[in-house]
Design a protein around this motif. Structure first.
Motif, short mmCIF file in Angstrom:
data_model
loop_
_atom_site.label_atom_id
_atom_site.label_comp_id
_atom_site.label_asym_id
_atom_site.label_seq_id
_atom_site.Cartn_x
_atom_site.Cartn_y
_atom_site.Cartn_z
N GLU A 103 -20.69 -25.24 9.33
CA GLU A 103 -19.24 -25.19 9.12
C GLU A 103 -18.70 -23.88 9.67
N TYR A 104 -17.75 -23.97 10.59
CA TYR A 104 -17.15 -22.78 11.20
C TYR A 104 -15.79 -22.53 10.55
N CYS A 105 -15.55 -21.28 10.20
CA CYS A 105 -14.38 -20.93 9.40
C CYS A 105 -13.59 -19.80 10.06
N SER A 158 -11.23 -24.61 8.62
CA SER A 158 -12.67 -24.81 8.79
C SER A 158 -12.93 -26.07 9.60
N HIS A 159 -14.13 -26.13 10.19
CA HIS A 159 -14.55 -27.30 10.96
C HIS A 159 -16.06 -27.46 10.83
N ILE A 162 -7.57 -20.40 5.17
CA ILE A 162 -8.77 -20.67 5.97
C ILE A 162 -8.64 -22.01 6.67
N GLU A 177 -24.12 -17.61 5.08
CA GLU A 177 -22.95 -17.22 5.86
C GLU A 177 -23.37 -16.25 6.97
N CYS A 194 -19.59 -18.59 10.24
CA CYS A 194 -20.09 -19.94 10.04
C CYS A 194 -21.00 -19.97 8.81
N GLN A 200 -10.73 -17.43 8.96
CA GLN A 200 -10.09 -17.01 7.71
C GLN A 200 -9.16 -15.83 7.98
#
Length: 240
Positions: A220-222, A159-160, A157, A194, A188, A224
Motif C-alpha cells: 500500500e502506497y501512501c 493511498s493505493h 492521506i 512501513e 509504503c 500523506q
C-alpha cells in the motif's frame, strides 16, 4: 512463477527444447530437430503466457482533488493504461478503495460499474469489457468517485494498494487555495512494515506529487500531508 505441477511440465519442455537443439546440431536430422525444438519453445511460451497475472499496468495515475478548504468534498480520479494478459479476460475489478468519511458515485469510463461490493470498509467495483474495447492491446481505464467528509482533519492521506503488475505509479493531491500544505511524506506499507520513500514534490503549497517505478505488488502506497493550522473562526465555520 509456476506451482509444482507446472514446474514439472516446464522442466520437461526445457529438456525437449535442449534435445531438439542437440538433434539439429549433432545429427543429420536437422529438420526434425528444429521442428522438435520449435514445438518445445512454443509450449514454453504458451505456459509462461498462461501463468501471467490477469492484467498488467504500464502507467497508473491516481489524483485526489479536494474542492474546499474544510476538506468536506473531494474527487478521486484513477487513470491506468491496462493490458489484459489473456484474450478471454472479460472484466476488471478496481479493488481496495477506501477513505475516511463516505464514498459514492463510482464511474468507470463515464459509465456505471457492472458490479459493486463492500468488504471490511473497502469498496471493489467491476467493469465489464464491451466487445469494441481491445484490452488485450492495452486500453485506458478511468475510475472516478466522490468522497464526503474524508479530509476534514488537519492530516490527510491518499493511498493505493497495488493489485496488478505495475510499471509506474503516480500519485497526486490537489488542494484548494487558502489552506497551505505544512508537511508531506510518501511511504509504503508492505507486510505490515512501513518504509519511507523519497519525499514528494510540493508545488505552490497546494499540489503534492510522488512517483515510483515498479511498485511492489500487494503493498500500500501512501501520500500523506498536513495542512497548516486554521484559525478558530475558520474551524467553527467548517462545522456548519
Amino acid at each position: 512463477m509456476f506451482d509444482k505441477p507446472n514446474q514439472i511440465i516446464f522442466y520437461i519442455n526445457i529438456v525437449m527444447l535442449a534435445f531438439g537443439v542437440f538433434v539439429a546440431l549433432a545429427t543429420d536430422f536437422i529438420a526434425i530437430g528444429l521442428i522438435f525444438a520449435l514445438c518445445a519453445a512454443l509450449l514454453i511460451a504458451d505456459q509462461i503466457r498462461q501463468n501471467k497475472f490477469a492484467f498488467s499496468i504500464s502507467d497508473l495515475r491516481k489524483i485526489l482533488t479536494v474542492h474546499d478548504t474544510c476538506g468536506k468534498k473531494a474527487t478521486v480520479t484513477q487513470t491506468q493504461m491496462t493490458t489484459a494478459c489473456h484474450s478471454d479476460n472479460s472484466e476488471y475489478w478496481f479493488k481496495n478503495i477506501r477513505a475516511i468519511g463516505s464514498i459514492s458515485n463510482f464511474r468507470i469510463n463515464n459509465g456505471d460499474p457492472a458490479e459493486q461490493r463492500k468488504e471490511n470498509d473497502s469498496y471493489h467495483v467491476c467493469m465489464k469489457f464491451p466487445p469494441e474495447l481491445k484490452v488485450i492491446d492495452g486500453s485506458d481505464l478511468t475510475l472516478t468517485y466522490q468522497c464526503e467528509g474524508a479530509f476534514t482533519q488537519n492530516e490527510g492521506i491518499l493511498s493505493h494498494v497495488v493489485d496488478d503488475d505495475t510499471q509506474r505509479l503516480h500519485m497526486a493531491v490537489e488542494l484548494p487555495s487558502g489552506r497551505a500544505v505544512a508537511t508531506a511524506r510518501f511511504f509504503c506499507i508492505d507486510n505490515g512494515k512501513e518504509e519511507a520513500l523519497l519525499p514528494p514534490v510540493i508545488s505552490g503549497n497546494t499540489k503534492i506529487e510522488a512517483d515510483i517505478e515498479n511498485p511492489k505488488r500487494s503493498a500500500e502506497y501512501c501520500l500523506q500531508w498536513k495542512w497548516e493550522e486554521e484559525g478558530l473562526l475558520k474551524k467553527v465555520s467548517c462545522l456548519f
